[in-house]
Design a protein around this motif. Structure first.
Motif, PDB file in Angstrom:
ATOM      1  N   HIS A 126       3.479   7.483  13.551  1.00  0.00           N
ATOM      2  CA  HIS A 126       2.071   7.609  13.177  1.00  0.00           C
ATOM      3  C   HIS A 126       1.299   8.404  14.234  1.00  0.00           C
ATOM      4  CE1 HIS A 126       3.396   4.050  10.876  1.00  0.00           C
ATOM      5  NE2 HIS A 126       2.624   4.586   9.955  1.00  0.00           N
ATOM      6  N   ARG A 288      -8.461  -4.091   0.832  1.00  0.00           N
ATOM      7  CA  ARG A 288      -7.476  -3.152   1.378  1.00  0.00           C
ATOM      8  C   ARG A 288      -7.634  -1.820   0.635  1.00  0.00           C
ATOM      9  NH1 ARG A 288      -5.576  -2.771   5.809  1.00  0.00           N
ATOM     10  NH2 ARG A 288      -4.168  -1.260   4.869  1.00  0.00           N
ATOM     11  N   SER A 290      -5.987   1.971  -0.025  1.00  0.00           N
ATOM     12  CA  SER A 290      -4.835   2.872   0.113  1.00  0.00           C
ATOM     13  C   SER A 290      -5.212   4.239  -0.421  1.00  0.00           C
ATOM     14  CB  SER A 290      -3.637   2.358  -0.701  1.00  0.00           C
ATOM     15  OG  SER A 290      -2.994   1.327  -0.028  1.00  0.00           O
TER      16      SER A 290
HETATM   17  P1  5GP Z   1      -0.686   1.734   2.752  1.00  0.00           P
HETATM   18  O1  5GP Z   1      -1.518   2.439   1.755  1.00  0.00           O
HETATM   19  O2  5GP Z   1       0.764   1.751   2.372  1.00  0.00           O
HETATM   20  O3  5GP Z   1      -1.223   0.377   3.114  1.00  0.00           O
HETATM   21  O4  5GP Z   1      -0.783   2.566   4.095  1.00  0.00           O
HETATM   22  C1  5GP Z   1      -0.365   3.885   4.169  1.00  0.00           C
HETATM   23  C2  5GP Z   1      -0.400   4.346   5.602  1.00  0.00           C
HETATM   24  O5  5GP Z   1      -1.735   4.302   6.065  1.00  0.00           O
HETATM   25  C3  5GP Z   1       0.365   3.456   6.564  1.00  0.00           C
HETATM   26  O6  5GP Z   1       1.662   3.933   6.730  1.00  0.00           O
HETATM   27  C4  5GP Z   1      -0.422   3.597   7.848  1.00  0.00           C
HETATM   28  O7  5GP Z   1      -0.046   4.786   8.493  1.00  0.00           O
HETATM   29  C5  5GP Z   1      -1.821   3.828   7.391  1.00  0.00           C
HETATM   30  N1  5GP Z   1      -2.662   2.643   7.390  1.00  0.00           N
HETATM   31  C6  5GP Z   1      -2.711   1.665   6.463  1.00  0.00           C
HETATM   32  N2  5GP Z   1      -3.648   0.763   6.759  1.00  0.00           N
HETATM   33  C7  5GP Z   1      -4.230   1.172   7.897  1.00  0.00           C
HETATM   34  C8  5GP Z   1      -5.292   0.651   8.708  1.00  0.00           C
HETATM   35  O8  5GP Z   1      -5.907  -0.373   8.416  1.00  0.00           O
HETATM   36  N3  5GP Z   1      -5.587   1.370   9.826  1.00  0.00           N
HETATM   37  C9  5GP Z   1      -4.942   2.519  10.151  1.00  0.00           C
HETATM   38  N4  5GP Z   1      -5.314   3.171  11.265  1.00  0.00           N
HETATM   39  N5  5GP Z   1      -3.958   3.024   9.418  1.00  0.00           N
HETATM   40  C10 5GP Z   1      -3.596   2.373   8.308  1.00  0.00           C
END
Ligand code: 5GP
Ligand code: MN
Length: 345
Positions: A126, A288, A290
């Motif tokens: 990341h 949450r 995404s």
């Molecule tokens: P997802 O949509 O699968 O929850 O997250 C996709 C990507 O977004 C993850 O792999 C991570 O890199 C980033 N991500 C998800 N949630 C967060 C968060 O709350 N803070 C940050 N900085 N990155 C996040």
């Protein structure tokens, strides 16, 4: 052949940290996905093979569709077994942090890990790693932490000693973090590595089925509902939005992981550039977020600016502390602000 990823100095430092440690915690980010679980289990198998007392620990539960992974029965879930896991973390002489870049991604496990005096290793892909580990490999150009870990393990000891179990776990992470090699996966090294992993006897077709043909009927009904009833498409922005409330999750007997991948589906709409998915968290009182995009649309910028989050260019996340209606308004504002990047094609 792959280029060496680590310098000689890095290799020496890593070897010293591993040699000196016996009780090792191997951990990853909250709500572990295939890459996080793959990396944790692959590294644990490697350490067990070296005679170490390695304990894989995840902050909270992982989805049922990863329960087939080799070694999964030895994983401890912090949130469920805090009293058992906290002393192990406190007593560890090394903590290995995989697939995350900041301690707050550990949720409840953050304090035990940061309180621990033991050395810490970060292996991650990341952006913008936070400085909390003693040895860090952070490579955002890697498709997955599992790809990165493969390269590190092979640099340490060559491919020969790698076991079938390690190969299965590494392949799983590479496959899931690239949407089955459909995004973020154009480097030829990735296919070279897959070729090497196949020499370990892994059945990649079976791994695919284990992960993706392993969902509950409830997930399918929920998916149908989301696409038919809840999907909002904004043709003027080439963007879509889906929302899922707590009540809807209850109604569809939602279990962790049931909505995994939903956010990707609307990107299949022609010309689509961005997909946003909002889900009321059932554990914490927030929403949450995404985000997924294609080409050069910067989800991570939008996530940082509007959703208290971040992530990769094409896959980001964040969270909001407000009502669902307010969250939808924030999405609309974000679309408006980024209109030119969404439509200038
Ligand atoms: P997802 O949509 O699968 O929850 O997250 C996709 C990507 O977004 C993850 O792999 C991570 O890199 C980033 N991500 C998800 N949630 C967060 C968060 O709350 N803070 C940050 N900085 N990155 C996040
Ligand atoms: Mn990852």
């Amino acid at each position: 052949m792959l280029d060496n990823l680590l310098s000689e100095v890095d290799v020496q430092h890593l070897c010293t940290l591993l040699d000196k440690a016996h009780n090792i915690i191997v951990t990853c980010h909250v709500s572990p996905d295939g890459d996080a679980m793959g990396a944790v289990l692959a590294f644990s198998h490697f350490l067990w093979r070296k005679g170490k007392n390695a304990q894989p620990v995840v902050p909270n539960i992982f989805p049922d569709f990863l329960k087939w992974m080799p070694g999964v029965e030895r994983v401890r879930i912090y949130e469920k077994h805090e009293n058992e896991v906290a002393p192990l973390v406190a007593a560890a002489d090394l903590i290995i942090c995989l697939d995350f870049n900041a301690p707050d991604r550990l949720q409840g496990l953050q304090k035990p890990v940061t309180d621990s005096q033991s050395p810490k290793i970060m292996i991650d892909h990341h952006l913008d790693p936070v400085d909390f580990c003693d040895w860090v490999v952070s490579r955002q150009e890697m498709s997955s932490t599992c790809e990165l870990l493969y390269r590190i393990l092979v640099q340490l000891e060559g491919l020969d000693p790698m076991t079938y179990e390690e190969a299965v776990c590494l392949y799983t992470g590479m496959m899931t973090d690239t949407g089955c090699f459909s995004y973020n996966s154009n480097r030829s090294d990735i296919y070279y590595i897959i070729g090497r992993l196949l020499t370990k006897g892994i059945d990649k077709d079976k791994i695919y089925r284990n992960v993706f043909f392993n969902y509950s009927a409830e997930r399918f009904r929920l998916m149908g509902y989301m696409l038919y009833v809840k999907l909002e498409y904004f043709p003027e922005y080439h963007a879509s939005l889906m929302t899922l409330t707590r009540e809807e999750q209850k109604r569809f007997s939602h279990k962790k992981g049931d909505t995994e991948g939903f956010v990707n589906i609307p990107l299949q709409i022609g010309k689509s550039r961005l997909s946003v998915f909002l889900r009321e968290d059932t554990e914490r009182h927030n929403i949450r977020v995404s985000l997924r995009s294609v080409d050069d649309f910067p989800c991570n910028r939008m996530a940082a600016e509007f959703f208290n989050g971040g992530g990769h260019l094409n896959a980001s996340g964040g969270e909001l502390s407000c009502t669902m209606d307010e969250a939808v308004q924030i999405v609309r504002k974000a679309l408006k602000k980024y209109a030119s990047l969404l439509t200038d094609r």
